[in-house]
Design an enzyme around this catalytic site. Structure first.
Site, mmCIF file in Angstrom:
data_model
loop_
_atom_site.group_PDB
_atom_site.id
_atom_site.type_symbol
_atom_site.label_atom_id
_atom_site.label_comp_id
_atom_site.label_asym_id
_atom_site.label_seq_id
_atom_site.Cartn_x
_atom_site.Cartn_y
_atom_site.Cartn_z
ATOM 1 C CB ALA A 64 -12.965 5.243 0.146
ATOM 2 C CG ASP A 65 -8.629 1.635 4.138
ATOM 3 O OD1 ASP A 65 -9.421 0.941 3.970
ATOM 4 O OD2 ASP A 65 -7.367 1.951 4.791
ATOM 5 C CB THR A 66 -12.308 5.292 6.990
ATOM 6 O OG1 THR A 66 -12.954 5.823 5.779
ATOM 7 C CG2 THR A 66 -12.470 6.143 8.217
ATOM 8 C CB ALA A 101 -7.097 7.561 1.585
#
Length: 192
Positions: A64-66, A101
């Site tokens: 994930a990436d924020t 995401a």
């Protein structure tokens, strides 16, 4: 399952639901040439997951990436205390978006989920004393937008629209829904 991330927050969210996983962070350049911001974040999450999945083709891999975005400007993890202060002043009294995401891949089974969640957060007006207090805690230095909603930074949050856990770093409810669409029931999650 493999979690391709060192994020303590993502690990906590997944463990609380019952996932068993090993942590194998993706050591990649976290950049993307995509123009659209959401596509860029999705691309980075995918690259992280795929980087680990290509060496673990039989495993389920999650990454994930924020990011935090305010008025078109992306606020990643601050590089130092000064940048953290700048970020917090920009967020003070304003709404911003938190975009997380995630990608879930199993190469052998030809499974790919590449999704995202957008939530909105409104900060109270922050005074200099509050910002200095928070920066001294060192919490802002490893968090997108220089704050963690689950930690001391929660005192700055006036309102949220959206998924609290997505703001924290992983939209677990949406992910469970994705798994259900793949016929992976919640009772089976400890086995994936």
């Amino acid at each position: 399952m493999i979690l391709a991330s060192n994020s303590a927050r993502r690990q906590e969210i997944l463990k609380d639901i019952g996932f068993n996983f090993k942590v194998l962070p993706a050591d990649i350049d976290e950049s993307s040439d995509r123009e659209d911001l959401i596509e860029k974040i999705k691309d980075i999450a995918y690259k992280k997951a795929y980087h680990v999945a290509k060496f673990n083709r039989n495993e389920y891999v999650l990454a994930a990436d924020t990011i935090v975005e305010i008025n078109g400007e992306v606020l990643g993890k601050p590089k130092d205390e000064n940048e953290a202060k700048i970020f917090l002043k920009k967020l003070s009294g304003n709404w911003h978006r938190v975009i997380t995401a995630y990608s879930f891949i199993n190469i052998e089974r030809n499974i790919l989920i590449n999704e995202y969640e957008i939530s909105e957060v409104k900060f109270y007006d922050l005074c200099e004393e509050q910002i200095e207090w928070y920066i001294k805690s060192k919490e802002p230095l490893d968090k997108a937008g220089a704050y963690g909603i689950q930690d001391k930074g929660r005192i700055f949050v006036e309102k949220i629209n959206g998924d609290f856990f997505s703001i924290m770093g992983f939209p677990i409810a949406k992910f469970i829904k994705n798994l259900k669409e793949l016929d992976i029931d919640i009772e089976k999650i400890s086995k994936i």
